[in-house]
Design an enzyme around this catalytic site. Sequence first.
Site, mmCIF file in Angstrom:
data_model
loop_
_atom_site.group_PDB
_atom_site.id
_atom_site.type_symbol
_atom_site.label_atom_id
_atom_site.label_comp_id
_atom_site.label_asym_id
_atom_site.label_seq_id
_atom_site.Cartn_x
_atom_site.Cartn_y
_atom_site.Cartn_z
ATOM 1 N N ARG A 5 -5.048 8.407 10.842
ATOM 2 C CA ARG A 5 -4.064 8.647 9.775
ATOM 3 C C ARG A 5 -3.698 10.130 9.630
ATOM 4 O O ARG A 5 -2.573 10.470 9.264
ATOM 5 C CB ARG A 5 -4.641 8.085 8.466
ATOM 6 N N ILE A 30 3.932 9.026 2.229
ATOM 7 C CA ILE A 30 3.149 8.082 3.036
ATOM 8 C C ILE A 30 2.343 7.284 2.022
ATOM 9 O O ILE A 30 1.711 7.850 1.127
ATOM 10 C CB ILE A 30 2.242 8.789 4.070
ATOM 11 N N SER A 31 2.394 5.955 2.123
ATOM 12 C CA SER A 31 1.705 5.105 1.152
ATOM 13 C C SER A 31 0.197 5.341 1.205
ATOM 14 O O SER A 31 -0.347 5.690 2.252
ATOM 15 C CB SER A 31 1.968 3.636 1.465
ATOM 16 N N GLN A 32 -0.478 5.092 0.070
ATOM 17 C CA GLN A 32 -1.935 5.274 0.064
ATOM 18 C C GLN A 32 -2.584 4.200 0.935
ATOM 19 O O GLN A 32 -2.033 3.108 1.095
ATOM 20 C CB GLN A 32 -2.473 5.245 -1.364
#
Length: 223
Positions: free
Chosen positions: A42, A68-70
Amino acid sequence: MTNKGHGLWAGYDLRRQRMVQRLVQMGIHRSEVLDAMSVVPRHVFVEEALRSRAYDDMSLPLGLGQTISQPYTVAVMTQLLLGQEPLSARQKVLEIGTGCGYQTAVLQALGVPEIYSIERLRPLHDRAKSNLRAIRLLGHARLVCGDGYLGLPAEAPFDGILVTAAPTQIPVPLLQQLAIGGRMVLPLDNGQAQYLWVIDKTATGFQETCVQEALFVPLVNGT
Ligand code: SAH
């Protein structure tokens, strides 16, 4: 003397394993999802200055007002996309809102054979491409720069559609592009709050289930 570069990667590996343990504690149980998230680096998808936070359970800015999504959100959406079905039920998946390409990489690591992802902002579309190339996961994912609200009629129908930005109404073209037996996971914004919904397409219609609260950037209607 220690090898600094190697030490850094080892540090990321450890943080990623801790992230996956946290996801288990938070209720993610599909082993395919956990395995996929334990292999995708990530930190490669976030800006260099934010890399030390890449494995914290938070969304991070991507620039251009996008995020960016968790990790938990990515895990929940991927798990919902599978539902009770085996992975083989999701052969062809469309993602709306590529962003940096992290969710796309998770779909690849999961082993989805055919993946399409649409992003309306060219700089993010380009960045996602280079991120996926950097981790050698561009593979078979087809990245498209355009308006995801319209889907990709030429490639339809899809067994799965993941919408990673929030519209105020379900985009009708996306409903039309869902295969029978297919499933769409999307956040919907009702003006006060956002909720994650699962829409299943059956031979006779649609079944809609509200799952939980969500927080996404808006889905822009029209490029
Ligand atoms: N899937 C990403 C989340 C990115 S945030 C992840 O893995 O982190 C949502 C993205 O949706 C943003 O990059 C935004 O530019 C994009 N977006 C918003 N409206 C869109 C539209 N109509 N078509 C395609 N992309 C859109």
